[in-house]
Write a protein that holds these residues in place. Structure first.
Motif, PDB file in Angstrom:
ATOM      1  N   SER A   1       0.846  -1.187   0.000  1.00 23.73           N
ATOM      2  CA  SER A   1       0.000   0.000   0.000  1.00 23.73           C
ATOM      3  C   SER A   1       0.881   1.236   0.000  1.00 23.73           C
ATOM      4  CB  SER A   1      -0.911   0.008   1.239  1.00 23.73           C
ATOM      5  OG  SER A   1      -0.123  -0.012   2.426  1.00 23.73           O
ATOM      6  N   VAL A   2       0.298   2.336  -0.447  1.00 20.03           N
ATOM      7  CA  VAL A   2       0.986   3.624  -0.438  1.00 20.03           C
ATOM      8  C   VAL A   2       0.138   4.595   0.371  1.00 20.03           C
ATOM      9  CG1 VAL A   2       1.973   5.490  -1.806  1.00 20.03           C
ATOM     10  CG2 VAL A   2       1.951   3.171  -2.721  1.00 20.03           C
ATOM     11  N   ALA A   3       0.716   5.168   1.423  1.00 16.13           N
ATOM     12  CA  ALA A   3      -0.004   6.089   2.298  1.00 16.13           C
ATOM     13  C   ALA A   3       0.872   7.285   2.609  1.00 16.13           C
ATOM     14  CB  ALA A   3      -0.414   5.391   3.594  1.00 16.13           C
ATOM     15  N   ASP A   4       0.223   8.384   3.060  1.00 16.25           N
ATOM     16  CA  ASP A   4       0.997   9.547   3.484  1.00 16.25           C
ATOM     17  C   ASP A   4       1.385   9.410   4.946  1.00 16.25           C
ATOM     18  OD1 ASP A   4      -1.225  10.276   5.030  1.00 16.25           O
ATOM     19  OD2 ASP A   4      -1.877  11.856   3.661  1.00 16.25           O
ATOM     20  N   LEU A   5       2.010  10.427   5.500  1.00 13.76           N
ATOM     21  CA  LEU A   5       2.529  10.341   6.864  1.00 13.76           C
ATOM     22  C   LEU A   5       1.429  10.232   7.916  1.00 13.76           C
ATOM     23  CD1 LEU A   5       5.428  12.952   6.648  1.00 13.76           C
ATOM     24  CD2 LEU A   5       5.592  10.465   6.557  1.00 13.76           C
ATOM     25  N   ASP A   6       0.194  10.587   7.532  1.00 18.40           N
ATOM     26  CA  ASP A   6      -0.938  10.460   8.450  1.00 18.40           C
ATOM     27  C   ASP A   6      -1.701   9.164   8.246  1.00 18.40           C
ATOM     28  OD1 ASP A   6      -0.570  12.967   9.743  1.00 18.40           O
ATOM     29  OD2 ASP A   6      -1.440  13.979   8.007  1.00 18.40           O
ATOM     30  N   GLY A   7      -1.195   8.303   7.355  1.00 20.99           N
ATOM     31  CA  GLY A   7      -1.836   7.021   7.137  1.00 20.99           C
ATOM     32  C   GLY A   7      -2.947   7.030   6.112  1.00 20.99           C
ATOM     33  N   ARG A   8      -3.135   8.149   5.412  1.00 21.93           N
ATOM     34  CA  ARG A   8      -4.186   8.220   4.392  1.00 21.93           C
ATOM     35  C   ARG A   8      -3.702   7.606   3.083  1.00 21.93           C
ATOM     36  NH1 ARG A   8      -4.726  13.703   6.699  1.00 21.93           N
ATOM     37  NH2 ARG A   8      -3.130  14.288   5.184  1.00 21.93           N
ATOM     38  N   PRO A   9      -4.540   6.783   2.431  1.00 25.67           N
ATOM     39  CA  PRO A   9      -4.155   6.225   1.128  1.00 25.67           C
ATOM     40  C   PRO A   9      -3.853   7.347   0.141  1.00 25.67           C
ATOM     41  CG  PRO A   9      -6.139   5.163   1.960  1.00 25.67           C
ATOM     42  CD  PRO A   9      -5.882   6.341   2.856  1.00 25.67           C
ATOM     43  N   LEU A  10      -2.817   7.149  -0.661  1.00 26.90           N
ATOM     44  CA  LEU A  10      -2.383   8.198  -1.582  1.00 26.90           C
ATOM     45  C   LEU A  10      -3.029   7.979  -2.948  1.00 26.90           C
ATOM     46  CD1 LEU A  10      -0.545  10.675  -1.369  1.00 26.90           C
ATOM     47  CD2 LEU A  10       1.257   9.314  -2.414  1.00 26.90           C
TER      48      LEU A  10
END
Length: 211
Positions: free
Chosen positions: A80-89
């Motif tokens: 998976s790819v997420a940002d630093l807050d854990g949101r899917p990118l």
């Protein structure tokens, strides 16, 4: 004992107020935002990123156009790819490239000797949950390098991350100049177990980027 006191020596109304407040305090603690995630460490792109992308750039590197690659050990790579807050990118693309079973890349700098049936490069858009998946071969060592797969994450025209994915327990890791120069924490982030699956191997590689 004074009827206005509890067994702990506090006024009954104070005890009651404290009991009412406790769930609110507990829920408040649970409601605190999670600590930001740690970004996946970057690594060098290396000399063999394709000069010209192949005509077939899908997520199945074992089929290059009409050609089928039979060498090597088939492997599923997902994550998976997420940002630093854990949101899917959403909107991101993941690219991978690697050598064939004989240790050759589709690149003029390597003599362009890779097997034509091996796609060698793949690109896939992440889904709404930020997930991606590739079908390829278990990476192999070549002169001077431990087994690895190159990984790049793009969002529109921006390159958010370039790194390399390593095989946990590979004998060559400790001798590899790029792997051994990583901190223990960074090694753990980009070195993953490859496990047996009914149709070959599988490995999961979660990616965190500063978007």
């Amino acid at each position: 004992m004074n009827a206005s006191r509890s067994h702990m020596g506090l006024p009954r109304r104070s005890v009651a107020a404290a009991l009412v407040a406790m769930p609110a305090l507990w829920l408040g603690a649970r409601a605190q935002p999670l600590a930001p995630r740690r970004a996946t460490p970057s690594q060098t792109e290396g000399p063999f990123y394709p000069v010209t992308l192949p005509g077939d750039t899908d997520n199945d590197l074992l089929h290059n156009g009409t050609l089928n690659y039979a060498a090597g050990e088939p492997t599923w790579i997902d994550g998976s790819v997420a940002d630093l807050d854990g949101r899917p990118l959403g909107g991101a693309f993941v690219e991978i490239w690697q050598c064939d079973q004989a240790g050759h890349y589709h690149h003029p700098g390597d003599g362009d000797r890779a097997d034509r049936a091996f796609q060698g490069f793949g690109r896939v858009a992440v889904d709404a949950q930020g997930r991606y998946r590739f079908r390829t071969i278990r990476p192999v060592p070549y002169t001077g390098r431990t087994p690895h797969i190159h990984v790049k994450v793009k969002l529109g025209p921006r390159e958010l991350l370039t790194t390399q994915l390593y095989v946990a327990g590979a004998p060559g890791n400790a001798r590899d100049f790029l792997w051994r120069n990583l901190s223990e924490q960074d090694r753990a982030a980009i070195t993953v177990p490859f496990e047996r699956a009914p149709d070959g191997w599988k490995a999961s590689f979660p990616i965190v980027v500063a978007a």
